[in-house]
Design a protein around this motif. Structure first.
Motif, PDB file in Angstrom:
ATOM      1  N   ILE A 235      -3.832  -5.109  11.220  1.00 30.22           N
ATOM      2  CA  ILE A 235      -2.450  -5.586  11.178  1.00 30.22           C
ATOM      3  C   ILE A 235      -1.812  -5.320   9.817  1.00 30.22           C
ATOM      4  CG2 ILE A 235      -1.060  -7.714  11.148  1.00 30.22           C
ATOM      5  CD1 ILE A 235      -1.660  -6.640  13.936  1.00 30.22           C
ATOM      6  N   LEU A 236      -2.555  -5.518   8.745  1.00 27.98           N
ATOM      7  CA  LEU A 236      -2.000  -5.309   7.405  1.00 27.98           C
ATOM      8  C   LEU A 236      -1.758  -3.830   7.124  1.00 27.98           C
ATOM      9  CD1 LEU A 236      -4.066  -7.888   5.330  1.00 27.98           C
ATOM     10  CD2 LEU A 236      -1.578  -7.885   5.637  1.00 27.98           C
ATOM     11  N   GLY A 237      -2.574  -2.970   7.670  1.00 29.93           N
ATOM     12  CA  GLY A 237      -2.397  -1.536   7.450  1.00 29.93           C
ATOM     13  C   GLY A 237      -3.037  -1.075   6.154  1.00 29.93           C
ATOM     14  N   GLY A 238      -3.146   0.235   6.007  1.00 31.47           N
ATOM     15  CA  GLY A 238      -3.905   0.825   4.916  1.00 31.47           C
ATOM     16  C   GLY A 238      -3.506   0.397   3.526  1.00 31.47           C
ATOM     17  N   GLN A 239      -2.202   0.373   3.234  1.00 34.09           N
ATOM     18  CA  GLN A 239      -1.771   0.089   1.866  1.00 34.09           C
ATOM     19  C   GLN A 239      -2.136  -1.320   1.429  1.00 34.09           C
ATOM     20  OE1 GLN A 239       2.387   0.692   1.114  1.00 34.09           O
ATOM     21  NE2 GLN A 239       2.208   0.333  -1.091  1.00 34.09           N
ATOM     22  N   LEU A 240      -1.870  -2.320   2.267  1.00 33.86           N
ATOM     23  CA  LEU A 240      -2.172  -3.704   1.883  1.00 33.86           C
ATOM     24  C   LEU A 240      -3.675  -3.978   1.914  1.00 33.86           C
ATOM     25  CD1 LEU A 240       0.723  -5.769   3.517  1.00 33.86           C
ATOM     26  CD2 LEU A 240       0.449  -5.030   1.150  1.00 33.86           C
ATOM     27  N   VAL A 241      -4.380  -3.377   2.845  1.00 32.24           N
ATOM     28  CA  VAL A 241      -5.844  -3.528   2.868  1.00 32.24           C
ATOM     29  C   VAL A 241      -6.445  -2.958   1.600  1.00 32.24           C
ATOM     30  CG1 VAL A 241      -7.972  -2.760   4.014  1.00 32.24           C
ATOM     31  CG2 VAL A 241      -6.051  -3.584   5.377  1.00 32.24           C
ATOM     32  N   TRP A 242      -5.907  -1.834   1.151  1.00 31.73           N
ATOM     33  CA  TRP A 242      -6.376  -1.194  -0.083  1.00 31.73           C
ATOM     34  C   TRP A 242      -6.175  -2.095  -1.292  1.00 31.73           C
ATOM     35  CZ3 TRP A 242      -3.518   0.584  -4.418  1.00 31.73           C
ATOM     36  CH2 TRP A 242      -4.234   1.407  -5.307  1.00 31.73           C
ATOM     37  N   LEU A 243      -5.121  -2.946  -1.270  1.00 28.44           N
ATOM     38  CA  LEU A 243      -4.851  -3.816  -2.400  1.00 28.44           C
ATOM     39  C   LEU A 243      -5.842  -4.976  -2.502  1.00 28.44           C
ATOM     40  CD1 LEU A 243      -0.937  -4.117  -2.423  1.00 28.44           C
ATOM     41  CD2 LEU A 243      -2.378  -2.940  -4.096  1.00 28.44           C
ATOM     42  N   VAL A 244      -6.315  -5.473  -1.376  1.00 32.65           N
ATOM     43  CA  VAL A 244      -7.211  -6.634  -1.380  1.00 32.65           C
ATOM     44  C   VAL A 244      -8.491  -6.292  -2.142  1.00 32.65           C
ATOM     45  CG1 VAL A 244      -8.584  -8.225   0.020  1.00 32.65           C
ATOM     46  CG2 VAL A 244      -6.293  -7.543   0.777  1.00 32.65           C
ATOM     47  N   GLY A 245      -8.761  -7.037  -3.189  1.00 34.06           N
ATOM     48  CA  GLY A 245      -9.930  -6.792  -4.031  1.00 34.06           C
ATOM     49  C   GLY A 245      -9.691  -5.769  -5.127  1.00 34.06           C
TER      50      GLY A 245
END
Length: 248
Positions: A235-245
């Motif tokens: 749901i968050l998609g690549g860009q936001l998932v990439w930001l986590v951590g």
């Protein structure tokens, strides 16, 4: 055993998360778990509680409410009664603890992220749905003030689910209200993306439960949480998932 909605013992209810559900919050979603529906909104405020002033650290906290029409029998607004119930306070603390477990408060800066979880329809698992949906809203909100090269405030994913032992003595995942009201054992599991538990709330409603039963319930809870975290990533998609951590 055949469940009320014909699911298997290890199957989650149908779930969806709708992002950008509201116009004004920095992050907002509508999460649906079966017939349970919760609006989760994250607002960023440029202030912190008094005990954090001047420390450079931020805070994440939550408020939870059940709309009067969310249940089969109308529930009076707590504002009318003039005080929150113990249940509401307990759920608010649980949501706040769960989200803070994956947040770097120094990376937030002197800001408060207020999470509002409003249940518009309740059919069991409202607190766990609130945590799962609020996480997505939290990531959205943090992305609005994150500056490239800095540490992203959210370190890992987190989700939550209910498990229990049915009145027929079978361990089951993601209880609806009718199942929850008849359950012999009721448990809520909150887990991070790296597989660590934030909170396990288990109660023997009809009888005590064994160590073997607890292990099986934790296994089910982990299975459900991992599935929901996978969905959060989609749901968050690549860009936001990439930001986590992200640490720079």
């Amino acid at each position: 055993m055949e469940r009320i909605d014909r699911r298997s013992a290890e199957q989650l209810r149908h779930y969806t998360i709708h992002r950008h559900f509201q116009k004004y919050p920095a992050g907002s979603v509508l999460i649906e778990m079966g017939n349970t529906k919760v609006i989760c909104a994250a607002t960023v405020e440029d202030r912190v509680p008094f005990f954090l002033k001047g420390t450079g650290e931020g805070w994440v906290t939550a408020e939870y409410s059940l709309l009067p029409s969310a249940t089969g029998v109308r529930t009076q607004r707590e504002a009318v009664r003039g005080k929150q119930s113990g249940r509401t306070q307990e759920i608010e603390r649980l949501i706040g603890r769960s989200l803070r477990s994956v947040v770097d408060t120094k990376a937030i800066g002197e800001r408060t992220i207020m999470i509002d979880c409003d249940v518009i329809q309740a059919d069991g698992g409202t607190r766990t749905a609130s945590i799962t949906g609020a996480f997505v809203a939290l990531v959205e909100a943090c992305s609005t003030f994150y500056e490239k090269g800095n540490i992203f405030p959210v370190k890992d994913f987190v989700s939550a689910i209910s498990v229990g032992i049915s009145h027929e003595n079978e361990p089951i995942l993601d209880l609806c209200y009718e199942e929850d009201s008849q359950a012999i054992v009721d448990m809520n599991v909150v887990m991070t993306g790296d597989g660590r538990f934030v909170e396990v709330q288990g109660t023997g409603e009809g009888r005590p439960f064994s160590h073997e039963e607890m292990v099986e319930l934790l296994r089910l809870g982990e299975k459900g949480c991992r599935e929901l975290i996978s969905y959060q990533k989609d749901i968050l998609g690549g860009q936001l998932v990439w930001l986590v951590g992200r640490e720079g």
